[in-house]
Design a protein around this motif. Structure first.
Motif, PDB file in Angstrom:
ATOM      1  N   LYS A 106       0.798  -0.918  -0.027  1.00  0.00           N
ATOM      2  CA  LYS A 106      -0.045   0.059   0.078  1.00  0.00           C
ATOM      3  C   LYS A 106       0.766   1.110  -0.032  1.00  0.00           C
ATOM      4  O   LYS A 106       0.581   2.283  -0.805  1.00  0.00           O
ATOM      5  N   ASN A 107       1.972   1.285   0.645  1.00  0.00           N
ATOM      6  CA  ASN A 107       2.681   2.523   0.753  1.00  0.00           C
ATOM      7  C   ASN A 107       3.646   2.605  -0.477  1.00  0.00           C
ATOM      8  O   ASN A 107       3.924   3.820  -0.662  1.00  0.00           O
ATOM      9  N   MET A 108       3.850   1.485  -1.287  1.00  0.00           N
ATOM     10  CA  MET A 108       4.429   1.557  -2.447  1.00  0.00           C
ATOM     11  C   MET A 108       3.748   2.200  -3.540  1.00  0.00           C
ATOM     12  O   MET A 108       4.466   2.778  -4.533  1.00  0.00           O
ATOM     13  N   LEU A 109       2.457   1.953  -3.607  1.00  0.00           N
ATOM     14  CA  LEU A 109       1.567   2.338  -4.639  1.00  0.00           C
ATOM     15  C   LEU A 109       1.876   3.771  -5.271  1.00  0.00           C
ATOM     16  O   LEU A 109       1.891   4.129  -6.383  1.00  0.00           O
ATOM     17  N   PRO A 110       1.788   4.741  -4.073  1.00  0.00           N
ATOM     18  CA  PRO A 110       1.976   6.115  -4.651  1.00  0.00           C
ATOM     19  C   PRO A 110       3.429   6.443  -5.320  1.00  0.00           C
ATOM     20  O   PRO A 110       3.433   7.397  -6.083  1.00  0.00           O
ATOM     21  N   ARG A 111       4.417   5.785  -4.890  1.00  0.00           N
ATOM     22  CA  ARG A 111       5.622   5.785  -5.628  1.00  0.00           C
ATOM     23  C   ARG A 111       5.911   5.074  -6.840  1.00  0.00           C
ATOM     24  O   ARG A 111       7.082   5.374  -7.533  1.00  0.00           O
ATOM     25  N   ALA A 143      -5.922  -0.845 -15.392  1.00  0.00           N
ATOM     26  CA  ALA A 143      -5.471   0.373 -16.141  1.00  0.00           C
ATOM     27  C   ALA A 143      -5.036   1.410 -15.464  1.00  0.00           C
ATOM     28  O   ALA A 143      -4.109   2.243 -15.811  1.00  0.00           O
ATOM     29  N   GLU A 144      -5.696   1.637 -14.199  1.00  0.00           N
ATOM     30  CA  GLU A 144      -5.440   2.838 -13.359  1.00  0.00           C
ATOM     31  C   GLU A 144      -4.752   1.938 -12.057  1.00  0.00           C
ATOM     32  O   GLU A 144      -4.982   0.971 -11.424  1.00  0.00           O
ATOM     33  N   THR A 145      -4.016   3.072 -11.316  1.00  0.00           N
ATOM     34  CA  THR A 145      -3.374   2.467 -10.028  1.00  0.00           C
ATOM     35  C   THR A 145      -4.360   2.290  -9.136  1.00  0.00           C
ATOM     36  O   THR A 145      -5.131   2.946  -9.043  1.00  0.00           O
ATOM     37  N   PRO A 146      -4.422   1.123  -8.441  1.00  0.00           N
ATOM     38  CA  PRO A 146      -5.413   0.665  -7.383  1.00  0.00           C
ATOM     39  C   PRO A 146      -5.217   1.672  -6.297  1.00  0.00           C
ATOM     40  O   PRO A 146      -4.106   2.174  -5.950  1.00  0.00           O
ATOM     41  N   VAL A 147      -6.443   2.069  -5.660  1.00  0.00           N
ATOM     42  CA  VAL A 147      -6.298   2.884  -4.420  1.00  0.00           C
ATOM     43  C   VAL A 147      -6.176   2.156  -3.220  1.00  0.00           C
ATOM     44  O   VAL A 147      -6.572   0.728  -3.223  1.00  0.00           O
ATOM     45  N   ALA A 148      -5.387   2.323  -2.177  1.00  0.00           N
ATOM     46  CA  ALA A 148      -5.038   1.447  -1.033  1.00  0.00           C
ATOM     47  C   ALA A 148      -6.098   0.975  -0.335  1.00  0.00           C
ATOM     48  O   ALA A 148      -6.292  -0.209   0.029  1.00  0.00           O
ATOM     49  N   GLU A 149      -7.204   1.758  -0.336  1.00  0.00           N
ATOM     50  CA  GLU A 149      -8.651   1.282   0.415  1.00  0.00           C
ATOM     51  C   GLU A 149      -9.372   0.156  -0.580  1.00  0.00           C
ATOM     52  O   GLU A 149      -9.803  -0.557   0.281  1.00  0.00           O
ATOM     53  N   GLU A 150      -8.893  -0.224  -1.711  1.00  0.00           N
ATOM     54  CA  GLU A 150      -9.373  -1.115  -2.527  1.00  0.00           C
ATOM     55  C   GLU A 150      -8.628  -2.649  -2.086  1.00  0.00           C
ATOM     56  O   GLU A 150      -9.092  -3.579  -2.684  1.00  0.00           O
ATOM     57  N   LEU A 151      -7.514  -2.569  -1.386  1.00  0.00           N
ATOM     58  CA  LEU A 151      -6.777  -3.578  -1.360  1.00  0.00           C
ATOM     59  C   LEU A 151      -7.136  -4.512  -0.253  1.00  0.00           C
ATOM     60  O   LEU A 151      -6.378  -5.420  -0.004  1.00  0.00           O
ATOM     61  N   ALA A 152      -8.082  -4.244   0.561  1.00  0.00           N
ATOM     62  CA  ALA A 152      -8.625  -5.075   1.496  1.00  0.00           C
ATOM     63  C   ALA A 152     -10.102  -5.049   1.557  1.00  0.00           C
ATOM     64  O   ALA A 152     -10.878  -4.194   1.304  1.00  0.00           O
ATOM     65  N   ASN A 153     -10.484  -6.062   1.875  1.00  0.00           N
ATOM     66  CA  ASN A 153     -12.203  -6.037   2.146  1.00  0.00           C
ATOM     67  C   ASN A 153     -12.614  -5.680   3.363  1.00  0.00           C
ATOM     68  O   ASN A 153     -11.715  -4.953   4.171  1.00  0.00           O
ATOM     69  N   GLU A 154     -13.912  -5.513   3.492  1.00  0.00           N
ATOM     70  CA  GLU A 154     -14.591  -4.889   4.881  1.00  0.00           C
ATOM     71  C   GLU A 154     -13.944  -5.530   5.864  1.00  0.00           C
ATOM     72  O   GLU A 154     -13.951  -5.054   7.214  1.00  0.00           O
ATOM     73  N   SER A 155     -13.585  -6.908   5.956  1.00  0.00           N
ATOM     74  CA  SER A 155     -13.226  -7.320   7.276  1.00  0.00           C
ATOM     75  C   SER A 155     -11.720  -7.344   7.535  1.00  0.00           C
ATOM     76  O   SER A 155     -11.044  -7.760   8.273  1.00  0.00           O
ATOM     77  N   GLY A 156     -11.115  -6.627   6.489  1.00  0.00           N
ATOM     78  CA  GLY A 156      -9.556  -6.215   6.500  1.00  0.00           C
ATOM     79  C   GLY A 156      -8.541  -7.420   5.839  1.00  0.00           C
ATOM     80  O   GLY A 156      -7.438  -7.283   6.010  1.00  0.00           O
ATOM     81  N   GLU A 157      -9.436  -8.577   5.220  1.00  0.00           N
ATOM     82  CA  GLU A 157      -8.523  -9.354   4.537  1.00  0.00           C
ATOM     83  C   GLU A 157      -7.999  -8.880   3.188  1.00  0.00           C
ATOM     84  O   GLU A 157      -8.733  -8.037   2.644  1.00  0.00           O
ATOM     85  N   PRO A 158      -6.788  -9.046   2.860  1.00  0.00           N
ATOM     86  CA  PRO A 158      -6.298  -8.751   1.452  1.00  0.00           C
ATOM     87  C   PRO A 158      -6.923  -9.155   0.545  1.00  0.00           C
ATOM     88  O   PRO A 158      -7.530 -10.423   0.370  1.00  0.00           O
ATOM     89  N   THR A 181      -6.551  -8.477  -5.656  1.00  0.00           N
ATOM     90  CA  THR A 181      -5.670  -7.402  -6.235  1.00  0.00           C
ATOM     91  C   THR A 181      -4.160  -7.361  -5.475  1.00  0.00           C
ATOM     92  O   THR A 181      -3.086  -7.019  -6.110  1.00  0.00           O
ATOM     93  N   LEU A 182      -4.403  -7.182  -4.226  1.00  0.00           N
ATOM     94  CA  LEU A 182      -3.279  -7.105  -3.314  1.00  0.00           C
ATOM     95  C   LEU A 182      -2.381  -8.036  -3.367  1.00  0.00           C
ATOM     96  O   LEU A 182      -1.137  -8.088  -3.407  1.00  0.00           O
ATOM     97  N   ARG A 183      -2.794  -9.342  -3.382  1.00  0.00           N
ATOM     98  CA  ARG A 183      -2.004 -10.382  -3.430  1.00  0.00           C
ATOM     99  C   ARG A 183      -1.276 -10.198  -4.729  1.00  0.00           C
ATOM    100  O   ARG A 183      -0.069 -10.963  -4.899  1.00  0.00           O
ATOM    101  N   ASP A 184      -1.939 -10.187  -6.028  1.00  0.00           N
ATOM    102  CA  ASP A 184      -1.396  -9.984  -7.337  1.00  0.00           C
ATOM    103  C   ASP A 184      -0.356  -9.208  -7.406  1.00  0.00           C
ATOM    104  O   ASP A 184       0.971  -9.339  -7.948  1.00  0.00           O
ATOM    105  N   LEU A 185      -0.571  -7.953  -6.557  1.00  0.00           N
ATOM    106  CA  LEU A 185       0.456  -6.961  -6.675  1.00  0.00           C
ATOM    107  C   LEU A 185       1.729  -7.322  -5.832  1.00  0.00           C
ATOM    108  O   LEU A 185       3.065  -7.149  -6.418  1.00  0.00           O
TER     109      LEU A 185
END
Length: 131
Positions: free
Chosen positions: A45-50, A70-85, A88-92
């Motif tokens: 998540k911290n690397m995405l903006p860089r 197509a677009e850079t994922p937003v950090a909030e989209e990388l975890a579901n409602e229960s906080g599980e990755p 997309t996060l796993r693939d990144l």
């Protein structure tokens, strides 16, 4: 050399420093290796903006890896409602942290100079006539 590293490298020649074509370096005859690591969601998540997302998409395409969004994922989209990755996060994580170039070449898109990669280490030393 992890694919994440390629997002921060450009050609070492002075004449290429001011050209956009010198970034990213393009893999050629690359042999990839997968090295499993523990998932670190905060790091990704911290690397995405860089990241230069267009460069990452280019690298993934050139290496025959799965297409990135197509677009850079937003950090909030990388975890579901229960906080599980999310997947997309796993693939990144797999692409950036576990995928590496074991051997091959990195080619400058501007001057065409090839940097050898052996045992996962790129040689960026230029011959004296190119410095």
């Amino acid at each position: 050399m992890k694919l994440l590293t390629l997002n921060f490298l450009t050609c070492a020649r002075k004449t290429c420093k001011s050209t956009a074509a010198a970034f990213p370096l393009h893999p050629k005859e690359a042999e990839l290796e997968q090295v499993e690591m523990e998932l670190n969601p905060l790091f990704v998540k911290n690397m995405l903006p860089r990241l230069d997302w267009e460069a990452m998409k280019t690298l993934a395409t050139e290496l025959g890896l799965p297409n990135l969004p197509a677009e850079t994922p937003v950090a909030e989209e990388l975890a579901n409602e229960s906080g599980e990755p999310t997947q997309t996060l796993r693939d990144l994580h797999t692409l950036l942290m576990e995928t590496a170039i074991a051997s091959g070449k990195l080619v400058c898109g501007n001057c065409g100079h090839e940097y050898a990669v052996k045992e996962g280490i790129a040689n960026f030393l230029l011959p004296s006539h190119m410095v």
